[in-house]
Design a protein around this motif. Structure first.
Motif, mmCIF file in Angstrom:
data_model
loop_
_atom_site.group_PDB
_atom_site.id
_atom_site.type_symbol
_atom_site.label_atom_id
_atom_site.label_comp_id
_atom_site.label_asym_id
_atom_site.label_seq_id
_atom_site.Cartn_x
_atom_site.Cartn_y
_atom_site.Cartn_z
ATOM 1 N N VAL A 64 26.718 7.361 -18.429
ATOM 2 C CA VAL A 64 26.382 8.279 -18.388
ATOM 3 C C VAL A 64 27.032 9.678 -19.466
ATOM 4 O O VAL A 64 26.181 10.848 -19.845
ATOM 5 C CB VAL A 64 26.864 9.242 -16.735
ATOM 6 N N ALA A 65 28.011 8.935 -20.091
ATOM 7 C CA ALA A 65 28.827 10.149 -20.620
ATOM 8 C C ALA A 65 27.505 9.906 -21.853
ATOM 9 O O ALA A 65 27.620 11.454 -22.939
ATOM 10 C CB ALA A 65 29.952 10.154 -21.051
ATOM 11 N N VAL A 66 27.698 9.064 -22.615
ATOM 12 C CA VAL A 66 27.666 8.178 -23.476
ATOM 13 C C VAL A 66 25.835 9.086 -24.129
ATOM 14 O O VAL A 66 25.158 9.715 -24.675
ATOM 15 C CB VAL A 66 26.353 6.974 -23.625
ATOM 16 N N SER A 67 24.743 9.625 -23.076
ATOM 17 C CA SER A 67 23.795 9.670 -23.311
ATOM 18 C C SER A 67 24.074 11.254 -23.286
ATOM 19 O O SER A 67 22.654 12.031 -23.729
ATOM 20 C CB SER A 67 22.890 9.835 -21.592
ATOM 21 N N LEU A 68 24.611 11.985 -22.026
ATOM 22 C CA LEU A 68 24.849 13.575 -22.154
ATOM 23 C C LEU A 68 25.476 13.742 -23.730
ATOM 24 O O LEU A 68 24.985 14.398 -24.640
ATOM 25 C CB LEU A 68 25.685 13.606 -21.647
ATOM 26 N N VAL A 69 26.454 13.097 -24.681
ATOM 27 C CA VAL A 69 26.752 12.824 -25.987
ATOM 28 C C VAL A 69 25.825 12.664 -26.441
ATOM 29 O O VAL A 69 25.574 13.471 -28.263
ATOM 30 C CB VAL A 69 28.347 12.105 -26.469
ATOM 31 N N CYS A 70 25.038 11.456 -26.720
ATOM 32 C CA CYS A 70 23.762 11.445 -27.785
ATOM 33 C C CYS A 70 22.360 12.623 -27.702
ATOM 34 O O CYS A 70 21.732 12.874 -28.357
ATOM 35 C CB CYS A 70 23.152 10.255 -27.044
ATOM 36 N N LYS A 71 22.181 13.157 -26.337
ATOM 37 C CA LYS A 71 21.543 14.015 -26.586
ATOM 38 C C LYS A 71 22.034 15.408 -27.349
ATOM 39 O O LYS A 71 21.456 16.369 -28.303
ATOM 40 C CB LYS A 71 21.011 15.216 -24.921
ATOM 41 N N THR A 72 23.263 16.094 -27.304
ATOM 42 C CA THR A 72 23.831 17.387 -27.741
ATOM 43 C C THR A 72 23.796 16.784 -28.931
ATOM 44 O O THR A 72 22.753 17.783 -29.939
ATOM 45 C CB THR A 72 25.477 16.946 -27.208
ATOM 46 N N TRP A 73 24.555 15.234 -29.373
ATOM 47 C CA TRP A 73 24.445 15.589 -31.074
ATOM 48 C C TRP A 73 22.927 15.485 -31.489
ATOM 49 O O TRP A 73 22.716 15.863 -32.703
ATOM 50 C CB TRP A 73 24.677 13.894 -31.174
ATOM 51 N N TYR A 74 21.523 14.892 -30.994
ATOM 52 C CA TYR A 74 20.223 15.166 -30.997
ATOM 53 C C TYR A 74 20.223 15.902 -31.421
ATOM 54 O O TYR A 74 19.329 16.930 -32.358
ATOM 55 C CB TYR A 74 19.524 14.439 -29.914
ATOM 56 N N LEU A 75 20.936 17.370 -30.722
ATOM 57 C CA LEU A 75 20.355 19.160 -30.311
ATOM 58 C C LEU A 75 21.264 19.344 -31.554
ATOM 59 O O LEU A 75 20.026 20.334 -32.874
ATOM 60 C CB LEU A 75 21.020 19.517 -29.589
ATOM 61 N N VAL A 76 22.333 19.244 -31.804
ATOM 62 C CA VAL A 76 23.196 20.019 -33.194
ATOM 63 C C VAL A 76 22.468 19.171 -34.276
ATOM 64 O O VAL A 76 22.076 20.600 -34.794
ATOM 65 C CB VAL A 76 24.479 19.145 -33.011
ATOM 66 N N ALA A 77 22.313 17.610 -34.137
ATOM 67 C CA ALA A 77 21.615 17.638 -35.837
ATOM 68 C C ALA A 77 19.738 18.705 -35.843
ATOM 69 O O ALA A 77 20.182 18.277 -37.172
ATOM 70 C CB ALA A 77 21.494 16.286 -35.536
ATOM 71 N N ASN A 78 19.493 18.684 -35.584
ATOM 72 C CA ASN A 78 18.160 19.719 -35.262
ATOM 73 C C ASN A 78 18.022 20.641 -35.050
ATOM 74 O O ASN A 78 16.798 21.614 -35.577
ATOM 75 C CB ASN A 78 17.144 18.734 -34.192
ATOM 76 N N ASP A 79 19.097 21.240 -35.126
ATOM 77 C CA ASP A 79 19.108 23.527 -34.479
ATOM 78 C C ASP A 79 19.877 23.812 -36.060
ATOM 79 O O ASP A 79 19.946 23.256 -36.680
ATOM 80 C CB ASP A 79 20.910 23.201 -34.422
#
Length: 488
Positions: free
Chosen positions: A56-71
């Motif tokens: 669960v934690a990894v799924s949230l982190v991955c989504k966050t980093w994906y959004l950050v990397a594409n910001d």
């Protein structure tokens, strides 16, 4: 968790999945970047070793980093951090209008800051050579200013005289001074503003200059050459693609109309003798009249650059008494100028004061504006392109010149409507406007492919490729160029 991810990464390296991370050809504009596409077996290997809570934690982190990397804000901030704050607007202008290269007439399709940042990081270092009839300024594209200056008129004649041995000797000297290998990087070379008319002789001279310049550089082993007119580069340095460039050169002043980055020679104006050299000569004469002779013309030129200015109202300035200024050439030699400070530059507006039989600067600019206003325009918003006047050259840096020119041109124009909204821009980068325009091009995210003629193209197609890629109204249309280069 960190150890687990480290093991996963090492496993991925062994399985050669790491190639996706370093794929230079990945499509950055696709919905999902290549580095997010991990194989199913690798993901399964990672997830099998995690607890439900960790998943669960990894799924949230991955989504966050994906959004950050594409910001886009992140990549814009990174690009700003790598850019001199003084040049930020210029970088945005270049990436918006110049990325498509020599044939671009429309604003480029916007790309993300992420793509621009990645492409600019891969742009090769280039050598910039800004040659002219007086001095040659050269240096590296990642420098803030030219690293070297060479008085070309003393040793080599000048770059406008396209003699093969002379140009070859000049370029060899420049490479040696920079300790650079010709074959190691692209070259950005400024084309002198010469032969303004469209007679057969002038057209032949311009073509000869392009051919010999490219031939010499390619013979020396240079892989790619970008050869652009100095007036166009000065316009780009002012964040414009259309306007009228007033270049006050060493011995000639050129008034050059440029529409969408292309020189319109048929309506340009040339003022022979109205240049920096004559201003220095006139200042020397005024100093001798007032029993303040200078030791050399170099001293006179220095005094002109340090003390002279353009009067807003010449007659009123002549009545003032507190206008003296002093400059120390060295610890022992000091000069004081009085009204010579503004009387010397006044010959730009009143040539008769310097015994010049030529058109005044305001008359030349007004004539060019009136001719330019008669040209048909094909795009909405281009109707007033000729109302932007960009100054370039060392003498154009004199304080007060921009304001005085605007005032005089407004009075000279036959129609008051032509003066409405007119702006006169002082050189943004001082006497090095053309050099900074070349620096601007050499750091664009698509450079050198979008702006250069390659050695291979020159060998395959011959000199025709050089003329078709020139930004000049005496050259074939860009469609013919694309056809020649096989880009269609």
């Amino acid at each position: 968790m960190v150890e687990l991810l480290r093991k996963a990464f090492n496993s991925m390296c062994r399985r050669k999945h790491v190639s996706a991370l370093h794929n230079d050809d990945m499509d950055m504009e696709s919905g999902e970047a290549e580095y997010t596409k991990l194989s199913g077996d690798l993901l399964l290997w990672i997830f099998k070793r995690m607890t439900a809570k960790e998943l669960v934690a990894v799924s949230l982190v991955c989504k966050t980093w994906y959004l950050v990397a594409n910001d886009e804000m992140l990549w814009e901030a990174l690009l700003r951090e790598d850019t001199d704050p003084r040049h930020w607007e210029t970088v945005l202008f270049a990436e918006s209008y110049l990325r498509n290269g020599f044939a671009s007439r429309e604003p480029c399709v916007p790309l993300s800051f992420r793509t621009i940042y990645g492409d600019r990081s891969r742009t090769p270092r280039s050598i910039i050579i800004d040659g002219g009839s007086g001095y040659c300024k050269y240096g590296w594209s990642d420098q803030n200013e030219p690293g070297h200056r060479l008085p070309t008129f003393l040793e080599f004649g000048n770059i406008e005289s396209p003699m093969y041995p002379r140009l070859k000797a000049l370029f060899i000297t420049l490479f040696q001074c920079m300790e650079a290998k010709p074959s190691a990087q692209p070259i950005v070379l400024t084309a002198p503003i010469s032969h303004p008319d469209n007679t057969g002789a002038a057209l032949g001279a311009r073509k000869q200059l392009r051919e010999i310049t490219h031939s010499v550089l390619f013979e020396l082993g240079v892989p790619k050459v970008c050869f652009v007119n100095q007036a166009i580069l000065a316009l780009f340095a002012a964040n414009r693609t259309s306007g009228i460039v007033v270049n006050i050169g060493f011995n000639v002043t050129y008034v050059v109309p440029i529409l969408h980055g292309k020189v319109m020679r048929s309506i340009g104006v040339e003022l022979v003798g109205q240049g920096a050299l004559h201003l220095s000569v006139h200042l020397n004469e005024l100093m001798e009249q007032n029993i303040r002779p200078a030791a050399s013309m170099y001293t006179v030129r220095t005094l002109k650059e340090k003390l002279c200015y353009v009067a807003e109202d010449y007659e009123e300035e002549m009545t003032k008494s507190n206008i003296r200024a002093t400059f120390a050439i060295n610890e022992e030699v000091t000069f004081t100028l009085d009204n010579e400070r503004f009387r010397a530059p006044e010959i730009l507006f009143q040539p008769r004061l310097g015994n010049l039989r030529t058109m005044s600067l305001q008359q030349a600019v007004a004539l060019c504006i009136e001719h330019s206003s008669a040209l048909p325009v094909t795009r909405t918003g281009d109707e007033n392109w000729f109302k932007t006047i960009v100054l370039s050259g060392g003498t154009a840096c004199l304080p007060g010149l921009a304001g005085r020119l605007k005032k005089e041109v407004s009075k000279t124009l036959t129609s008051a409507s032509l003066a409405d909204g007119m702006e006169v821009l002082a050189p943004k980068y001082g006497p090095d406007s053309a050099w900074f325009g070349a620096k601007l091009l050499s750091n664009i995210s698509t450079f050198p492919d979008s702006w250069c003629v390659t050695r291979k193209q020159f060998k395959k197609y011959g000199p025709a490729v050089v003329h078709r890629m020139a930004l000049d109204d005496d050259c074939p249309p860009e469609d013919a160029c694309f056809e020649l280069l096989g880009k269609k």
